[in-house]
Motif scaffolding. Structure first.
Motif, PDB file in Angstrom:
ATOM      1  N   VAL A  73       1.093  -1.232  -0.033  1.00 33.92           N
ATOM      2  CA  VAL A  73      -0.109  -0.055   0.238  1.00 33.92           C
ATOM      3  C   VAL A  73       0.844   1.277  -0.146  1.00 33.92           C
ATOM      4  O   VAL A  73       0.789   2.359  -0.637  1.00 33.92           O
ATOM      5  CB  VAL A  73      -0.986   0.007   1.167  1.00 33.92           C
ATOM      6  CG1 VAL A  73      -1.677   1.451   1.192  1.00 33.92           C
ATOM      7  CG2 VAL A  73      -1.950  -1.223   1.141  1.00 33.92           C
TER       8      VAL A  73
ATOM      9  N   GLU B  23      -9.387   6.217  -1.887  1.00 30.55           N
ATOM     10  CA  GLU B  23      -9.296   4.830  -1.772  1.00 30.55           C
ATOM     11  C   GLU B  23      -8.550   4.253  -0.708  1.00 30.55           C
ATOM     12  O   GLU B  23      -8.950   3.314  -0.207  1.00 30.55           O
ATOM     13  CB  GLU B  23      -8.520   4.545  -3.244  1.00 30.55           C
ATOM     14  CG  GLU B  23      -8.969   4.556  -4.246  1.00 30.55           C
ATOM     15  CD  GLU B  23      -8.234   4.448  -5.670  1.00 30.55           C
ATOM     16  OE1 GLU B  23      -8.943   3.715  -6.633  1.00 30.55           O
ATOM     17  OE2 GLU B  23      -7.120   4.897  -5.672  1.00 30.55           O
ATOM     18  N   VAL B  24      -7.767   4.966  -0.216  1.00 33.58           N
ATOM     19  CA  VAL B  24      -6.808   4.678   1.304  1.00 33.58           C
ATOM     20  C   VAL B  24      -8.126   4.584   2.352  1.00 33.58           C
ATOM     21  O   VAL B  24      -7.978   3.791   3.209  1.00 33.58           O
ATOM     22  CB  VAL B  24      -5.735   5.341   1.564  1.00 33.58           C
ATOM     23  CG1 VAL B  24      -5.454   5.295   2.936  1.00 33.58           C
ATOM     24  CG2 VAL B  24      -4.733   5.410   0.433  1.00 33.58           C
TER      25      VAL B  24
ATOM     26  N   ASP C  97       1.498   7.253  -6.500  1.00 35.49           N
ATOM     27  CA  ASP C  97       0.104   7.740  -6.999  1.00 35.49           C
ATOM     28  C   ASP C  97      -0.565   6.771  -7.868  1.00 35.49           C
ATOM     29  O   ASP C  97      -1.498   7.083  -8.614  1.00 35.49           O
ATOM     30  CB  ASP C  97       0.533   9.038  -7.922  1.00 35.49           C
ATOM     31  CG  ASP C  97       1.072  10.027  -7.065  1.00 35.49           C
ATOM     32  OD1 ASP C  97       0.715  10.355  -5.780  1.00 35.49           O
ATOM     33  OD2 ASP C  97       2.007  11.014  -7.278  1.00 35.49           O
ATOM     34  N   LYS C  98      -0.675   5.509  -7.088  1.00 33.69           N
ATOM     35  CA  LYS C  98      -1.113   4.542  -7.903  1.00 33.69           C
ATOM     36  C   LYS C  98      -2.726   4.440  -7.214  1.00 33.69           C
ATOM     37  O   LYS C  98      -3.472   3.575  -7.528  1.00 33.69           O
ATOM     38  CB  LYS C  98      -0.605   3.043  -7.985  1.00 33.69           C
ATOM     39  CG  LYS C  98       0.642   3.307  -8.479  1.00 33.69           C
ATOM     40  CD  LYS C  98       0.482   3.206 -10.223  1.00 33.69           C
ATOM     41  CE  LYS C  98       1.800   3.132 -10.791  1.00 33.69           C
ATOM     42  NZ  LYS C  98       1.647   3.691 -12.396  1.00 33.69           N
ATOM     43  N   ILE C  99      -2.880   4.926  -6.006  1.00 34.87           N
ATOM     44  CA  ILE C  99      -4.043   4.876  -5.275  1.00 34.87           C
ATOM     45  C   ILE C  99      -3.991   6.123  -4.599  1.00 34.87           C
ATOM     46  O   ILE C  99      -3.289   6.929  -4.029  1.00 34.87           O
ATOM     47  CB  ILE C  99      -3.653   3.879  -4.006  1.00 34.87           C
ATOM     48  CG1 ILE C  99      -5.182   3.469  -3.331  1.00 34.87           C
ATOM     49  CG2 ILE C  99      -2.623   4.170  -3.106  1.00 34.87           C
ATOM     50  CD1 ILE C  99      -4.961   2.212  -2.529  1.00 34.87           C
ATOM     51  N   SER C 100      -5.621   6.745  -4.572  1.00 38.19           N
ATOM     52  CA  SER C 100      -5.940   7.915  -4.084  1.00 38.19           C
ATOM     53  C   SER C 100      -6.275   8.015  -2.595  1.00 38.19           C
ATOM     54  O   SER C 100      -6.333   6.936  -1.991  1.00 38.19           O
ATOM     55  CB  SER C 100      -7.107   8.584  -4.565  1.00 38.19           C
ATOM     56  OG  SER C 100      -8.299   7.693  -4.358  1.00 38.19           O
TER      57      SER C 100
ATOM     58  N   LEU D 137     -10.241   1.753   1.899  1.00 36.45           N
ATOM     59  CA  LEU D 137      -9.428   0.511   2.456  1.00 36.45           C
ATOM     60  C   LEU D 137      -9.474   0.242   4.080  1.00 36.45           C
ATOM     61  O   LEU D 137      -9.919  -0.559   4.409  1.00 36.45           O
ATOM     62  CB  LEU D 137      -8.098   0.460   1.940  1.00 36.45           C
ATOM     63  CG  LEU D 137      -7.196  -0.533   2.119  1.00 36.45           C
ATOM     64  CD1 LEU D 137      -7.854  -1.931   1.643  1.00 36.45           C
ATOM     65  CD2 LEU D 137      -5.913  -0.445   1.544  1.00 36.45           C
TER      66      LEU D 137
ATOM     67  N   PHE E  88       2.090   1.913  -3.401  1.00 39.58           N
ATOM     68  CA  PHE E  88       1.091   2.341  -4.369  1.00 39.58           C
ATOM     69  C   PHE E  88       0.727   3.997  -4.085  1.00 39.58           C
ATOM     70  O   PHE E  88       0.484   4.714  -4.817  1.00 39.58           O
ATOM     71  CB  PHE E  88      -0.328   1.754  -4.029  1.00 39.58           C
ATOM     72  CG  PHE E  88      -0.190   0.208  -4.826  1.00 39.58           C
ATOM     73  CD1 PHE E  88       0.434   0.128  -6.010  1.00 39.58           C
ATOM     74  CD2 PHE E  88      -1.152  -0.665  -4.258  1.00 39.58           C
ATOM     75  CE1 PHE E  88       0.629  -1.083  -6.468  1.00 39.58           C
ATOM     76  CE2 PHE E  88      -1.146  -1.966  -4.716  1.00 39.58           C
ATOM     77  CZ  PHE E  88      -0.202  -1.993  -5.925  1.00 39.58           C
ATOM     78  N   ILE E  89       1.001   4.283  -2.609  1.00 41.99           N
ATOM     79  CA  ILE E  89       0.595   5.567  -2.374  1.00 41.99           C
ATOM     80  C   ILE E  89       1.727   6.765  -3.001  1.00 41.99           C
ATOM     81  O   ILE E  89       1.436   7.800  -3.462  1.00 41.99           O
ATOM     82  CB  ILE E  89       0.657   5.902  -0.833  1.00 41.99           C
ATOM     83  CG1 ILE E  89      -0.798   5.059  -0.228  1.00 41.99           C
ATOM     84  CG2 ILE E  89       0.756   7.185  -0.363  1.00 41.99           C
ATOM     85  CD1 ILE E  89      -0.798   5.096   1.059  1.00 41.99           C
TER      86      ILE E  89
END
Length: 121
Positions: A94, A107-108, A101-104, A111, A97-98
């Protein structure tokens, strides 16, 4: 779960979509130029040795069938990737990804809500 090659995974996708198959049927599923029967047969036997397939004898030939579902494979494969590349840490996944910048942020947050919901159950 033993790792499989890209070609073996390609063969497994045929089983996951169609169920039990003879090697000839798998060959027929490929576009031209079709792979050689012996090539596909080698992949199938390898997949059987690795525990992904089993077979039943029908006369002088074998019909192969999957013993691991696609979902089981995905879970196991994801676990292998996380172990191999992220030191078995889902937090490292995770975080990566953060950072990339693969997850906003939203989205976190979703999650985290899922994790909290699961921990209450």
């Amino acid at each position: 779960m033993k790792e499989i090659t890209t070609r073996e995974e390609e063969v497994m996708r045929h089983f996951w979509s169609a169920g039990a198959l003879f090697v000839k049927q798998i060959v027929d599923m490929y576009p031209d130029p079709k792979p050689h029967f012996n090539t596909i047969s080698t992949y199938v036997r390898s997949l059987e040795e690795k525990g992904y397939l089993n077979h039943e004898a029908l006369g002088t030939t074998f019909r192969y069938f999957p013993v691991i579902s696609e979902e089981e494979y995905k879970k196991g494969n994801l676990g292998n990737v996380i172990k191999k590349y992220f030191d078995s840490s889902y937090l490292n996944v995770v975080s990566t990804f953060i950072r990339e910048d693969k997850i906003s942020v939203d989205e976190v947050k979703r999650l985290l809500e899922e994790v909290e919901k699961q921990s209450k159950q």
